[in-house]
Design a protein around this motif. Sequence first.
Motif, PDB file in Angstrom:
ATOM      1  N   LEU A 143       4.548   9.915  -7.005  1.00 55.43           N
ATOM      2  CA  LEU A 143       5.355  10.606  -7.640  1.00 55.43           C
ATOM      3  C   LEU A 143       4.916  10.976  -8.954  1.00 55.43           C
ATOM      4  O   LEU A 143       4.897  12.128  -9.587  1.00 55.43           O
ATOM      5  CB  LEU A 143       5.988   9.584  -8.043  1.00 55.43           C
ATOM      6  CG  LEU A 143       7.475   9.519  -6.989  1.00 55.43           C
ATOM      7  CD1 LEU A 143       8.088   8.448  -6.781  1.00 55.43           C
ATOM      8  CD2 LEU A 143       8.675  10.744  -6.357  1.00 55.43           C
ATOM      9  N   ARG A 144       3.533  10.144  -9.362  1.00 54.06           N
ATOM     10  CA  ARG A 144       3.115  10.221 -10.796  1.00 54.06           C
ATOM     11  C   ARG A 144       2.027  11.759 -10.733  1.00 54.06           C
ATOM     12  O   ARG A 144       1.847  12.233 -11.616  1.00 54.06           O
ATOM     13  CB  ARG A 144       1.971   9.554 -10.419  1.00 54.06           C
ATOM     14  CG  ARG A 144       3.083   8.310 -11.471  1.00 54.06           C
ATOM     15  CD  ARG A 144       1.642   7.736 -12.046  1.00 54.06           C
ATOM     16  NE  ARG A 144       2.509   6.545 -13.034  1.00 54.06           N
ATOM     17  CZ  ARG A 144       1.930   5.109 -13.379  1.00 54.06           C
ATOM     18  NH1 ARG A 144       1.094   5.480 -13.525  1.00 54.06           N
ATOM     19  NH2 ARG A 144       2.893   4.967 -14.708  1.00 54.06           N
ATOM     20  N   ALA A 145       1.372  12.759  -9.475  1.00 53.85           N
ATOM     21  CA  ALA A 145       0.663  13.618  -9.460  1.00 53.85           C
ATOM     22  C   ALA A 145       1.896  14.438  -9.113  1.00 53.85           C
ATOM     23  O   ALA A 145       1.997  16.044  -9.436  1.00 53.85           O
ATOM     24  CB  ALA A 145      -0.148  13.702  -7.917  1.00 53.85           C
ATOM     25  N   ARG A 146       2.964  14.501  -9.245  1.00 52.59           N
ATOM     26  CA  ARG A 146       4.106  15.568  -9.035  1.00 52.59           C
ATOM     27  C   ARG A 146       4.323  15.315 -10.734  1.00 52.59           C
ATOM     28  O   ARG A 146       5.624  15.840 -10.604  1.00 52.59           O
ATOM     29  CB  ARG A 146       4.974  15.243  -8.119  1.00 52.59           C
ATOM     30  CG  ARG A 146       4.498  15.981  -6.629  1.00 52.59           C
ATOM     31  CD  ARG A 146       6.475  14.800  -5.731  1.00 52.59           C
ATOM     32  NE  ARG A 146       5.260  15.404  -3.973  1.00 52.59           N
ATOM     33  CZ  ARG A 146       5.957  14.944  -3.729  1.00 52.59           C
ATOM     34  NH1 ARG A 146       7.100  14.780  -2.988  1.00 52.59           N
ATOM     35  NH2 ARG A 146       5.527  15.437  -2.277  1.00 52.59           N
ATOM     36  N   GLY A 147       4.251  15.059 -11.278  1.00 51.00           N
ATOM     37  CA  GLY A 147       4.570  14.559 -12.652  1.00 51.00           C
ATOM     38  C   GLY A 147       5.819  13.658 -12.766  1.00 51.00           C
ATOM     39  O   GLY A 147       6.444  14.176 -13.897  1.00 51.00           O
ATOM     40  N   LEU A 148       6.403  13.271 -12.089  1.00 49.49           N
ATOM     41  CA  LEU A 148       7.537  11.979 -12.554  1.00 49.49           C
ATOM     42  C   LEU A 148       6.775  10.296 -12.304  1.00 49.49           C
ATOM     43  O   LEU A 148       6.250   9.777 -12.718  1.00 49.49           O
ATOM     44  CB  LEU A 148       8.441  11.650 -11.199  1.00 49.49           C
ATOM     45  CG  LEU A 148       8.628  13.361 -10.449  1.00 49.49           C
ATOM     46  CD1 LEU A 148       9.148  12.929  -8.721  1.00 49.49           C
ATOM     47  CD2 LEU A 148       9.869  13.891 -11.539  1.00 49.49           C
ATOM     48  N   ARG A 149       8.194  10.084 -13.089  1.00 46.75           N
ATOM     49  CA  ARG A 149       7.667   8.793 -13.519  1.00 46.75           C
ATOM     50  C   ARG A 149       8.647   7.704 -12.183  1.00 46.75           C
ATOM     51  O   ARG A 149       9.581   8.153 -11.780  1.00 46.75           O
ATOM     52  CB  ARG A 149       8.659   7.710 -14.663  1.00 46.75           C
ATOM     53  CG  ARG A 149       8.240   8.491 -16.105  1.00 46.75           C
ATOM     54  CD  ARG A 149       9.010   8.158 -17.081  1.00 46.75           C
ATOM     55  NE  ARG A 149      10.174   8.425 -16.741  1.00 46.75           N
ATOM     56  CZ  ARG A 149      11.022   8.709 -18.102  1.00 46.75           C
ATOM     57  NH1 ARG A 149      10.724   9.693 -18.901  1.00 46.75           N
ATOM     58  NH2 ARG A 149      12.308   8.542 -17.330  1.00 46.75           N
ATOM     59  N   ALA A 150       7.553   6.912 -11.659  1.00 52.70           N
ATOM     60  CA  ALA A 150       7.740   5.689 -11.250  1.00 52.70           C
ATOM     61  C   ALA A 150       8.055   4.650 -11.195  1.00 52.70           C
ATOM     62  O   ALA A 150       7.924   4.251 -12.435  1.00 52.70           O
ATOM     63  CB  ALA A 150       7.050   6.655  -9.631  1.00 52.70           C
ATOM     64  N   ALA A 151       8.149   3.418 -10.038  1.00 53.34           N
ATOM     65  CA  ALA A 151       8.616   2.595  -9.794  1.00 53.34           C
ATOM     66  C   ALA A 151       7.904   1.874 -10.341  1.00 53.34           C
ATOM     67  O   ALA A 151       7.418   2.297  -9.313  1.00 53.34           O
ATOM     68  CB  ALA A 151      10.161   1.970  -9.633  1.00 53.34           C
ATOM     69  N   SER A 152       7.867   0.389 -10.591  1.00 50.03           N
ATOM     70  CA  SER A 152       5.934  -0.121 -10.693  1.00 50.03           C
ATOM     71  C   SER A 152       6.030  -0.205  -9.239  1.00 50.03           C
ATOM     72  O   SER A 152       7.527  -1.123  -8.739  1.00 50.03           O
ATOM     73  CB  SER A 152       5.795  -1.521 -11.875  1.00 50.03           C
ATOM     74  OG  SER A 152       5.281  -1.995 -11.314  1.00 50.03           O
ATOM     75  N   ALA A 153       4.867  -0.795  -9.059  1.00 46.26           N
ATOM     76  CA  ALA A 153       4.882  -1.228  -7.394  1.00 46.26           C
ATOM     77  C   ALA A 153       4.745  -2.308  -7.129  1.00 46.26           C
ATOM     78  O   ALA A 153       4.637  -2.873  -5.769  1.00 46.26           O
ATOM     79  CB  ALA A 153       3.193  -0.796  -7.187  1.00 46.26           C
TER      80      ALA A 153
ATOM     81  N   CYS B 262       1.055  -0.981  -0.441  1.00 43.10           N
ATOM     82  CA  CYS B 262      -0.008  -0.034   0.249  1.00 43.10           C
ATOM     83  C   CYS B 262       0.482   1.344  -0.443  1.00 43.10           C
ATOM     84  O   CYS B 262       0.440   1.970  -0.577  1.00 43.10           O
ATOM     85  CB  CYS B 262      -0.747   0.164   1.011  1.00 43.10           C
ATOM     86  SG  CYS B 262      -2.646  -1.246   1.324  1.00 43.10           S
ATOM     87  N   LEU B 263       1.882   0.973   0.401  1.00 38.82           N
ATOM     88  CA  LEU B 263       3.150   2.661   0.657  1.00 38.82           C
ATOM     89  C   LEU B 263       3.599   2.694  -0.468  1.00 38.82           C
ATOM     90  O   LEU B 263       3.915   3.339  -1.067  1.00 38.82           O
ATOM     91  CB  LEU B 263       4.054   2.341   1.881  1.00 38.82           C
ATOM     92  CG  LEU B 263       3.599   2.723   2.795  1.00 38.82           C
ATOM     93  CD1 LEU B 263       4.330   2.635   4.430  1.00 38.82           C
ATOM     94  CD2 LEU B 263       2.922   3.881   3.459  1.00 38.82           C
ATOM     95  N   ALA B 264       3.735   1.666  -1.305  1.00 38.51           N
ATOM     96  CA  ALA B 264       4.621   1.493  -2.644  1.00 38.51           C
ATOM     97  C   ALA B 264       3.760   1.809  -3.128  1.00 38.51           C
ATOM     98  O   ALA B 264       3.981   3.336  -4.805  1.00 38.51           O
ATOM     99  CB  ALA B 264       4.978   0.421  -3.165  1.00 38.51           C
ATOM    100  N   ILE B 265       2.528   1.531  -3.215  1.00 37.35           N
ATOM    101  CA  ILE B 265       0.850   2.538  -4.174  1.00 37.35           C
ATOM    102  C   ILE B 265       1.581   3.867  -3.820  1.00 37.35           C
ATOM    103  O   ILE B 265       0.877   4.122  -5.400  1.00 37.35           O
ATOM    104  CB  ILE B 265      -0.164   1.505  -4.119  1.00 37.35           C
ATOM    105  CG1 ILE B 265       0.195  -0.183  -4.867  1.00 37.35           C
ATOM    106  CG2 ILE B 265      -0.638   2.201  -4.894  1.00 37.35           C
ATOM    107  CD1 ILE B 265      -0.757  -0.908  -4.269  1.00 37.35           C
ATOM    108  N   TRP B 266       0.729   3.996  -2.757  1.00 39.35           N
ATOM    109  CA  TRP B 266       0.448   5.703  -2.236  1.00 39.35           C
ATOM    110  C   TRP B 266       1.969   6.439  -2.917  1.00 39.35           C
ATOM    111  O   TRP B 266       1.458   7.726  -3.484  1.00 39.35           O
ATOM    112  CB  TRP B 266       0.246   5.712  -1.005  1.00 39.35           C
ATOM    113  CG  TRP B 266       0.281   7.285  -0.591  1.00 39.35           C
ATOM    114  CD1 TRP B 266      -0.339   7.612  -0.258  1.00 39.35           C
ATOM    115  CD2 TRP B 266       1.951   7.647   0.359  1.00 39.35           C
ATOM    116  NE1 TRP B 266       0.044   8.804  -0.147  1.00 39.35           N
ATOM    117  CE2 TRP B 266       1.639   9.572   0.749  1.00 39.35           C
ATOM    118  CE3 TRP B 266       3.519   6.967   0.858  1.00 39.35           C
ATOM    119  CZ2 TRP B 266       1.272   9.822   1.129  1.00 39.35           C
ATOM    120  CZ3 TRP B 266       3.859   8.089   1.448  1.00 39.35           C
ATOM    121  CH2 TRP B 266       3.050   9.573   1.680  1.00 39.35           C
ATOM    122  N   ASP B 267       2.755   6.023  -3.048  1.00 34.44           N
ATOM    123  CA  ASP B 267       4.373   6.540  -3.080  1.00 34.44           C
ATOM    124  C   ASP B 267       3.972   6.642  -4.576  1.00 34.44           C
ATOM    125  O   ASP B 267       4.705   7.846  -5.155  1.00 34.44           O
ATOM    126  CB  ASP B 267       5.925   5.676  -2.933  1.00 34.44           C
ATOM    127  CG  ASP B 267       7.216   6.494  -3.331  1.00 34.44           C
ATOM    128  OD1 ASP B 267       6.983   7.631  -2.512  1.00 34.44           O
ATOM    129  OD2 ASP B 267       7.592   5.824  -3.423  1.00 34.44           O
TER     130      ASP B 267
END
Length: 168
Positions: A29-39, A20-25
């Motif tokens: 990150l996506r909301a800030r316009g960054l590409r994030a690692a897959s949860a 859940c924390l990884a999904i939230w993270d």
Amino acid sequence: MASPVVPLVTFFALLALVACLAIWDRRVLRARGLRAASAWWILLLPPIAYFVARRVALKKQGIRANAPGNVYVLTIFAAAALTSVALAPMALARMDAASLRLLEQQASAELQRQTAVSWTVTCPDGAPVTIVGSSFDCAAIDATGRAVRFTAHVLHPREFSVDPAVLQ
């Protein structure tokens, strides 16, 4: 044997929390316009794999964000240290009890060798088995009801010398 239910439930609860924390993270990150690692890294490999993938994904974008991974690693070390501190007294207590049971078995065997009769030896559970120079009394009873007592002296932690048995 202790039931494996509690450790399994704890494991899956912690895994769900970390997922859940990884999904939230990832969402933050996506909301800030960054590409994030897959949860999904959380479910496939240990959580540290997610933090490594997160770091790599953000580093490719020129962002240095090591804090979550560092906190995770420090938390693991702290948990290991606290666990060892908490479990050490229990391990020592088991060693103390085992040394008393061994003393009882050896004394029983020695009495049986001397008298050719079976003996049951009992020493006090709270005996000071690690205090060098201390002593404690143990009692023995044979199959006919004859009772003796003897004193055990602590020579080294969990090592004893035994005085000759005295009839009661």
